[in-house]
Design a protein around this motif. Structure first.
Motif, short mmCIF file in Angstrom:
data_model
loop_
_atom_site.label_atom_id
_atom_site.label_comp_id
_atom_site.label_asym_id
_atom_site.label_seq_id
_atom_site.Cartn_x
_atom_site.Cartn_y
_atom_site.Cartn_z
N LYS A 1 -21.08 -5.14 -36.41
CA LYS A 1 -21.13 -5.97 -37.17
C LYS A 1 -20.34 -7.63 -37.43
CE LYS A 1 -21.97 -7.57 -41.35
NZ LYS A 1 -21.36 -8.24 -42.08
N GLY A 2 -19.05 -7.41 -38.07
CA GLY A 2 -17.87 -7.99 -38.03
C GLY A 2 -17.31 -9.12 -36.47
N ALA A 3 -17.58 -8.19 -35.73
CA ALA A 3 -17.34 -8.82 -34.52
C ALA A 3 -18.17 -9.89 -33.98
CB ALA A 3 -17.52 -7.78 -33.65
N LEU A 4 -19.67 -9.79 -34.10
CA LEU A 4 -20.89 -10.06 -34.04
C LEU A 4 -20.53 -11.63 -34.56
CD1 LEU A 4 -23.20 -7.70 -33.63
CD2 LEU A 4 -22.25 -8.99 -31.24
N ASN A 5 -20.48 -11.40 -36.03
CA ASN A 5 -20.00 -12.81 -36.79
C ASN A 5 -18.96 -13.98 -36.34
OD1 ASN A 5 -22.90 -12.16 -37.90
ND2 ASN A 5 -21.98 -11.03 -39.60
N ASN A 6 -17.87 -12.99 -36.19
CA ASN A 6 -17.26 -13.55 -35.67
C ASN A 6 -17.59 -14.63 -34.06
OD1 ASN A 6 -14.36 -14.88 -35.68
ND2 ASN A 6 -13.79 -13.21 -34.26
N LYS A 7 -17.91 -13.95 -33.05
CA LYS A 7 -18.08 -14.68 -31.63
C LYS A 7 -19.35 -15.82 -32.26
CE LYS A 7 -17.13 -10.47 -29.17
NZ LYS A 7 -17.64 -9.63 -28.91
N PHE B 1 -27.62 -17.11 -42.71
CA PHE B 1 -28.51 -17.68 -41.20
C PHE B 1 -30.31 -17.17 -41.70
CE2 PHE B 1 -25.41 -20.74 -40.50
CZ PHE B 1 -25.03 -21.64 -40.11
N ARG B 2 -30.78 -17.61 -41.62
CA ARG B 2 -32.31 -16.88 -42.21
C ARG B 2 -32.57 -17.73 -40.23
NH1 ARG B 2 -33.71 -16.76 -47.35
NH2 ARG B 2 -34.17 -14.56 -47.95
N LEU B 3 -33.21 -16.88 -39.59
CA LEU B 3 -33.46 -17.57 -38.02
C LEU B 3 -34.66 -16.48 -37.41
CD1 LEU B 3 -29.51 -17.26 -36.64
CD2 LEU B 3 -31.30 -19.84 -36.29
N TRP B 4 -35.63 -17.31 -36.66
CA TRP B 4 -36.76 -16.28 -36.57
C TRP B 4 -37.37 -16.70 -35.39
CZ3 TRP B 4 -40.85 -18.32 -41.15
CH2 TRP B 4 -40.41 -17.42 -42.62
N ASP B 5 -37.19 -15.44 -34.70
CA ASP B 5 -37.65 -16.07 -33.19
C ASP B 5 -38.96 -16.98 -32.95
OD1 ASP B 5 -39.76 -14.23 -30.69
OD2 ASP B 5 -37.59 -14.17 -30.44
N MET C 1 -33.94 -12.05 -36.92
CA MET C 1 -32.72 -12.07 -36.82
C MET C 1 -31.88 -12.38 -36.93
SD MET C 1 -34.71 -11.36 -33.57
CE MET C 1 -33.25 -11.89 -32.08
N ASP C 2 -31.67 -12.02 -38.32
CA ASP C 2 -30.51 -12.14 -39.08
C ASP C 2 -30.80 -11.24 -40.73
OD1 ASP C 2 -32.49 -12.52 -41.84
OD2 ASP C 2 -33.52 -14.21 -40.45
N LYS C 3 -29.68 -11.17 -41.39
CA LYS C 3 -29.93 -9.84 -42.62
C LYS C 3 -30.56 -9.52 -43.18
CE LYS C 3 -27.03 -10.71 -46.05
NZ LYS C 3 -24.96 -10.63 -46.52
N ASP C 4 -31.82 -10.49 -43.03
CA ASP C 4 -33.08 -9.91 -43.64
C ASP C 4 -33.48 -8.36 -43.68
OD1 ASP C 4 -33.62 -11.48 -45.54
OD2 ASP C 4 -34.90 -12.81 -44.05
N ARG C 5 -33.48 -8.64 -42.04
CA ARG C 5 -33.48 -6.79 -41.30
C ARG C 5 -32.91 -5.38 -42.07
NH1 ARG C 5 -36.28 -7.61 -37.13
NH2 ARG C 5 -36.22 -5.49 -36.95
N PHE C 6 -31.92 -5.75 -43.45
CA PHE C 6 -30.89 -4.73 -43.27
C PHE C 6 -31.86 -5.49 -45.08
CE2 PHE C 6 -26.95 -4.60 -47.59
CZ PHE C 6 -27.99 -3.69 -46.97
N ARG C 7 -31.94 -6.45 -45.76
CA ARG C 7 -32.80 -6.46 -46.75
C ARG C 7 -33.56 -5.96 -47.42
NH1 ARG C 7 -31.04 -12.43 -45.77
NH2 ARG C 7 -28.72 -13.33 -46.86
N VAL D 1 -28.85 -5.02 -33.46
CA VAL D 1 -29.23 -5.85 -32.19
C VAL D 1 -30.43 -6.93 -32.52
CG1 VAL D 1 -31.49 -5.03 -30.36
CG2 VAL D 1 -30.14 -3.16 -31.36
N ALA D 2 -30.31 -7.37 -32.98
CA ALA D 2 -30.42 -8.48 -33.45
C ALA D 2 -29.81 -9.50 -33.70
CB ALA D 2 -31.40 -8.58 -34.90
N TYR D 3 -28.18 -9.27 -33.86
CA TYR D 3 -27.35 -10.35 -33.63
C TYR D 3 -26.79 -10.38 -32.61
CZ TYR D 3 -26.59 -10.13 -39.12
OH TYR D 3 -26.47 -10.18 -40.88
N GLU D 4 -26.65 -9.11 -31.71
CA GLU D 4 -25.98 -9.30 -30.12
C GLU D 4 -27.41 -10.10 -29.66
OE1 GLU D 4 -26.49 -5.46 -29.66
OE2 GLU D 4 -24.30 -5.20 -29.22
N GLU D 5 -28.70 -10.31 -29.77
CA GLU D 5 -29.42 -10.89 -29.09
C GLU D 5 -29.16 -12.24 -29.31
OE1 GLU D 5 -32.83 -12.76 -26.96
OE2 GLU D 5 -31.92 -10.86 -26.49
N VAL D 6 -28.58 -12.81 -31.06
CA VAL D 6 -28.55 -14.20 -31.07
C VAL D 6 -27.41 -14.19 -30.57
CG1 VAL D 6 -27.48 -15.89 -32.80
CG2 VAL D 6 -29.75 -14.23 -33.32
N LEU D 7 -26.45 -13.92 -30.37
CA LEU D 7 -25.36 -13.89 -29.50
C LEU D 7 -25.79 -14.45 -28.20
CD1 LEU D 7 -22.14 -14.52 -29.27
CD2 LEU D 7 -21.82 -12.22 -29.43
#
Length: 243
Positions: free
Chosen positions: A51-57, A205-209, A216-222, A230-236
């Motif tokens: 997750k950290g690497a995805l956020n960095n990218k 960020f809250r992002l919706w398809d 497509m954001d941390k709401d998936r965890f919340r 998978v959602a973060y990878e799709e955003v990237l």
């Protein structure tokens, strides 16, 4: 030894999502993006490998985009998967919340129906203080607490938040993502200029398809939905595929 390992000096600060390291250059710091996940003021915790690497990218791509659009920030470069080099900045203890669509706390607190498109972009201020639970601030609170020097600085922060929102809404719309709301942080560089700092990622960020409405954001965890990585990878992938 990696470049970031060579450059790291002392651990300056460790937060929920990042570690901040000093370097031999007094004007430069390194952010190390962690795999930790937290929600509800730290009450819910977990980790997600990668997750950290995805956020960095993702943050790197967005900082580069905003810098090209004239938004001053602390970003210098991505050093490796989990490390970003950036300018040293004095953090302004105001979390700037920008909302385009009602959801989350706005829905809970004001009973605005979830998913309502707001008639204008709403910019809110929260006090960046974990012990107090990051309470809401108005302009007078900010001035009383000396979080800024004057009203003009608050006006500038609000203006920059709206400008960044306009840029990122269009950026994400081209990638079939809806920018619902997000959190920004600002700081002062060594010359006292107010600049954008922190990170620009689906953690903040809250992002919706745009077609399915899927989160497509941390709401998936919340919300315990799973599939966060998978959602973060799709955003990237959408960001990289639409340069």
């Amino acid at each position: 030894m990696t470049r970031s390992q060579e450059m790291k000096k002392d651990l300056v600060y460790e937060g929920k999502a990042k570690k901040i390291w000093s370097t031999e250059n007094d004007g430069l710091y390194i952010s190390e993006f962690k795999d930790d996940l937290t929600a509800f003021n730290g009450e819910k915790k977990s980790t997600e490998a990668g997750k950290g690497a995805l956020n960095n990218k993702i943050s790197t791509e967005l900082f580069n985009y905003l810098n090209k659009k004239g938004i001053p920030s602390h970003f210098v470069e991505m050093l490796d998967e989990n490390h970003m080099l950036h300018k040293k900045a004095e953090v302004i203890l105001i979390e700037v919340i920008v909302r385009n669509i009602a959801t989350g706390s706005l829905t809970r607190n004001l009973a605005i129906e979830d998913g309502t498109v707001l008639p204008f972009t709403l910019v809110e201020f929260d006090y960046k203080n974990d012990e107090l639970g990051d309470p809401k601030l108005n302009d007078q609170h900010c001035l009383i607490l000396n979080l800024v020097e004057n009203q003009s600085e608050l006006d500038y922060i609000r203006y920059m938040a709206r400008r960044i929102n306009d840029l990122l809404k269009a950026f994400y719309a081209e990638r079939k993502l809806t920018l619902v709301d997000f959190k920004l942080e600002f700081g002062r560089d060594v010359d006292g200029n107010i600049i954008l700092i922190d990170e620009l990622s689906p953690d903040n960020f809250r992002l919706w398809d745009s077609e399915s409405g899927e989160s497509m954001d941390k709401d998936r965890f919340r919300q315990g939905l799973g599939g966060l990585k998978v959602a973060y990878e799709e955003v990237l992938n959408r960001i990289l595929g639409n340069k």
